[in-house]
Enzyme design. Structure first.
Site, short mmCIF file in Angstrom:
data_model
loop_
_atom_site.label_atom_id
_atom_site.label_comp_id
_atom_site.label_asym_id
_atom_site.label_seq_id
_atom_site.Cartn_x
_atom_site.Cartn_y
_atom_site.Cartn_z
N GLY A 114 72.48 -45.46 -43.96
CA GLY A 114 71.17 -46.12 -43.80
C GLY A 114 70.78 -46.14 -42.33
N HIS A 115 71.72 -46.55 -41.47
CA HIS A 115 71.45 -46.55 -40.02
C HIS A 115 71.17 -45.12 -39.53
CE1 HIS A 115 74.16 -50.24 -40.22
NE2 HIS A 115 73.07 -50.72 -39.64
N GLY A 117 65.17 -51.03 -41.06
CA GLY A 117 65.29 -50.65 -42.46
C GLY A 117 64.49 -51.58 -43.36
N GLN A 165 72.30 -65.15 -34.62
CA GLN A 165 71.68 -65.06 -35.95
C GLN A 165 72.64 -65.42 -37.08
OE1 GLN A 165 70.87 -60.71 -35.29
NE2 GLN A 165 71.24 -60.56 -37.47
N GLY A 220 76.00 -52.55 -35.53
CA GLY A 220 77.17 -51.68 -35.61
C GLY A 220 77.70 -51.53 -37.03
N TYR A 221 78.91 -50.98 -37.11
CA TYR A 221 79.54 -50.59 -38.38
C TYR A 221 78.54 -49.75 -39.18
CZ TYR A 221 83.64 -50.69 -41.25
OH TYR A 221 84.77 -50.31 -41.90
N SER A 241 74.94 -51.19 -46.93
CA SER A 241 75.02 -52.37 -46.07
C SER A 241 76.41 -52.40 -45.45
CB SER A 241 74.83 -53.63 -46.93
OG SER A 241 75.28 -54.78 -46.22
O1 PAF Z 1 69.30 -55.77 -38.96
C1 PAF Z 1 70.20 -55.99 -38.12
O2 PAF Z 1 71.22 -55.32 -38.08
C2 PAF Z 1 70.02 -57.13 -37.13
O3 PAF Z 1 69.42 -58.23 -37.71
C3 PAF Z 1 69.27 -56.69 -35.85
C4 PAF Z 1 67.82 -56.32 -36.13
C5 PAF Z 1 69.98 -55.54 -35.20
C6 PAF Z 1 69.25 -57.86 -34.85
O4 PAF Z 1 70.52 -58.24 -34.48
#
Ligand code: PAF
Length: 284
Positions: A36-37, A147, A61, A31-32, A185
């Protein structure tokens, strides 16, 4: 465009798409969302009939002292961006939907995850591999988009997909930068005005690497020294790591005689930023 929170509901929508013979692309995100996304979503839309964007800040993570609770979130803004980019739906589960209280199964890897970001974030890739595997099982996409800014993550996911026989094409997409070169980012939002300027040192130093490699410098140690010297000209920057590694194995490369990745992580104030430069020598 729907925002789906339940795994069961998402599965039933995907079953209907499959009955119609439609292909499905997945763009996993936390999210956010930024440009790039958006570039990942636009590419996925151009290659698939339906595109699912997952929007989930994955707790497994993050290390104990990392930014899980302060990680930026804005689902309304994300939904607007996804809609504009042409996504079919957003999968936005709560943490308890993805991880039951007694969840105890994780996906881990023996190599690729120990160096670079893995040195200071020893449990990070275990969390990434676990959540991405779960998303792959839930969405069953034909293609999944990541990415190249997170180059280690991309190499790890490619290897995981191969090793665990996921029948999914992993598509890497180029880094998207701000006009002045800063890699986009979600964490850039943490930077103050002064830190934002200081953060340009990452791209500036990587451009120096590009120049040296293109001019034929083959000694990785010489290039690493130059990049460290360049980073040190910025008083707000504190290097976590700067390394030249083999692009596929992520093992340190002493000589630039094969495809290599120059990867760096740098603290600007308390914000940890990553960036990289990939290079393939002409003679390879
Ligand atoms: O790159 C990210 O935003 C995260 O590491 C991902 C791949 C969505 C996994 O939570």
């Amino acid at each position: 465009m729907q925002i789906i929170q339940s795994i069961e509901e998402l599965r039933s929508i995907i079953r209907e798409w499959r009955k119609e013979g439609l292909s499905v692309g997945l763009v996993p995100t936390m999210g956010y969302l930024h440009e790039g996304h958006k570039s990942l979503i636009v590419k996925a839309v151009s290659e698939n009939d339906k595109v699912v964007v997952s929007d989930f800040v994955n707790p497994t993570q993050f290390g104990v002292n990392e930014d899980l609770s302060s990680y930026p979130r804005d689902i309304d803004r994300d939904a607007a961006l996804c809609q504009e980019a042409g996504a079919s739906l957003i999968f936005h589960p709560q943490a308890q939907e993805m991880y039951s209280k007694d969840h105890c199964t994780f996906v881990d890897m023996d190599s690729l995850t120990k160096g670079l970001c893995g040195k200071t974030r020893p449990t990070h890739f275990r969390g990434v591999c676990t959540v991405v595997s779960k998303l792959f099982h839930i969405v069953t996409p034909d293609r999944a988009y990541f990415g190249e800014k997170d180059a280690q993550q991309l190499a790890v996911i490619r290897r995981m997909a191969r090793d665990l026989n996921f029948d999914i094409t992993i598509v890497g997409c180029p880094i998207v930068r701000e006009a002045d070169g800063l890699a986009m980012s979600s964490r850039n939002t943490y930077l103050s005005g002064e830190e934002r300027k200081a953060a340009l040192i990452l791209h500036k130093s990587l451009m120096l690497v590009e120049e040296m490699m293109k001019a034929g410098e083959q000694d990785a140690a010489v290039i690493e020294e130059a990049i460290v010297r360049s980073m040190k000209t910025e008083p707000l920057a504190e290097i976590d790591y700067v390394e030249i590694v083999d692009a596929e194995t992520l093992e340190p490369a002493a000589k630039i005689d094969r495809p290599v990745l120059t990867a760096t992580a740098v603290y600007i104030g308390s914000t940890r930023l990553i960036d990289n430069f990939s290079f393939q020598p002409q003679t390879f």
